[in-house]
Motif scaffolding. Structure first.
Motif, mmCIF file in Angstrom:
data_model
loop_
_atom_site.group_PDB
_atom_site.id
_atom_site.type_symbol
_atom_site.label_atom_id
_atom_site.label_comp_id
_atom_site.label_asym_id
_atom_site.label_seq_id
_atom_site.Cartn_x
_atom_site.Cartn_y
_atom_site.Cartn_z
ATOM 1 N N PHE A 191 -68.992 -64.763 -55.563
ATOM 2 C CA PHE A 191 -67.774 -64.880 -56.373
ATOM 3 C C PHE A 191 -67.747 -63.799 -57.459
ATOM 4 C CE2 PHE A 191 -64.908 -66.884 -59.460
ATOM 5 C CZ PHE A 191 -63.924 -67.408 -58.645
ATOM 6 N N ILE A 192 -68.851 -63.645 -58.156
ATOM 7 C CA ILE A 192 -68.906 -62.668 -59.249
ATOM 8 C C ILE A 192 -68.787 -61.246 -58.714
ATOM 9 C CG2 ILE A 192 -70.358 -61.721 -61.090
ATOM 10 C CD1 ILE A 192 -71.633 -64.553 -61.294
ATOM 11 N N ASN A 194 -67.536 -60.143 -55.874
ATOM 12 C CA ASN A 194 -66.179 -59.877 -55.409
ATOM 13 C C ASN A 194 -65.222 -59.649 -56.570
ATOM 14 O OD1 ASN A 194 -66.736 -60.003 -52.673
ATOM 15 N ND2 ASN A 194 -66.293 -62.194 -52.520
ATOM 16 N N ALA A 195 -65.419 -60.383 -57.635
ATOM 17 C CA ALA A 195 -64.501 -60.285 -58.764
ATOM 18 C C ALA A 195 -64.576 -58.932 -59.456
ATOM 19 C CB ALA A 195 -64.790 -61.390 -59.777
ATOM 20 N N ALA B 195 -61.730 -62.258 -57.248
ATOM 21 C CA ALA B 195 -62.854 -62.823 -56.493
ATOM 22 C C ALA B 195 -62.427 -63.343 -55.131
ATOM 23 C CB ALA B 195 -63.514 -63.941 -57.310
#
Lengths: 199, 199
Positions: A191-192, A194-195, B195
């Motif tokens: 998640f991080i 990708n963000a 994300a």
DNA sequence: GTCTATATTGTGATAGAC
DNA sequence: GTCTATCACAATATAGAC
């Protein structure tokens, strides 16, 4: 540190961390340690001193972990992965510490934060080093403080809110809860990354 | 509900939400309401009943907010934006509620979660509706429960940890703290959308 | 409805015997 | 070092006057 003293400390950790300062009485601790109430005062003088010992233990375990990794020479994405991994491991071993610390800093905000600063933690250095110049072309523009808060939020909050999450999200089904916990480390990391990575 | 009763409730909200159940005495509440201690029992029978009234108020303000938006017809990215916006607005008005709820669910995990479920919140429906079939090609594969937990973590945790964040990140500089708060809504929204959207 | 007075229990802390 | 006994005080709660 003799046997009685360490039994008191262990009992105090368990009681204070689970029930907070106000929610724990000296009698509770004495019972949990299977000793007499007076011995608590003999070894630690007052409830406050005993609490301080427990609080420092929790704080030192909880916060500086992240600092050492963040100022290391590893690449940005490696450091993100390492911080999340270390944090989740520690939280799995100490799931009650987040609530303990959060509650007590609300009751007395000044002292604990000061303790951390005194213990050699240097936030300015951490943030300056978080996203190095040569790595900026790989990463979307982001304020390092927001990024840091985001990382800690994603790691810590699920432990602080676990009773509610377990009930509302999983109807207290233990298998689903365990599965969620095991997935969490990889989930947060992805998640991080990708963000913030440019793709 | 007469004037005395509502003054008691207001005082109880302030005291309980700031200092928790154990950290608040009936005397504290009576003083804050500028009335006599006995009147608390006259109107609310016991400390526990009075606390229940306050806790239900906080819980209803805090949790179902997100549910109504999530099950609406808006597009996925609109719903993300709306949820973050509503949540941050509410938290700015009630910054002590997160800690209050978190602490009390740790002391008594069962009852508050049950209360929420009873009040018409349906997590299964929320998650089924979170990422609709026709929107899946816009979004990376992600477990809706992890996504939901991530969103709430990013919104709520900074309020729960604010005394520590304010000191460590901003050295209690009020201007920097305010700036951080104002940026936060947009920062979280962008972080989440980056994300999960396919780019 | 609102007050004073009081009952009862639990709290942190200490003194003193062993 | 470890215990019992006890202090002074604060807590929740109730009884009863007005």
């Amino acid at each position: 540190m003799n046997k009685t003293q360490s039994r008191i400390l262990d009992a105090a950790k368990e009681q204070f961390i689970r029930n907070g300062l106000d929610g724990t009485s000296m009698q509770n601790i004495a019972d949990a340690a299977a000793i007499n109430k007076s011995l608590l005062h003999y070894y630690f003088r007052s409830k406050e001193k005993l609490f301080d010992a427990v609080f420092n233990f929790a704080l030192q375990r909880f916060i500086p972990q992240i600092h050492g990794i963040m100022v290391s020479d590893e690449s940005f994405f490696s450091r993100i992965k390492m911080v999340v991994s270390e944090y989740i491991n520690m939280l799995d071993e100490n799931p009650f510490i987040p609530m303990f610390i959060l509650h007590e800093i609300h009751r007395n905000p000044q002292r604990p934060a000061d303790l951390l600063i005194q213990s050699g933690l240097d936030p300015a250095l951490t943030f300056k080093n978080l996203i190095r110049e040569d790595e900026k072309n790989l990463i979307r523009p982001i304020d390092p403080i927001h990024l840091m808060v985001n990382i800690i939020s994603l790691c810590v909050f699920p432990y602080a809110a676990s009773p509610l999450i377990n009930r509302i999200m999983f109807n207290n089904n233990q298998d689903n809860i365990s599965k969620f916990r095991e997935e969490r480390k990889e989930e947060i990391t992805r998640f991080i990354i990708n963000a913030i990575k440019i793709c």
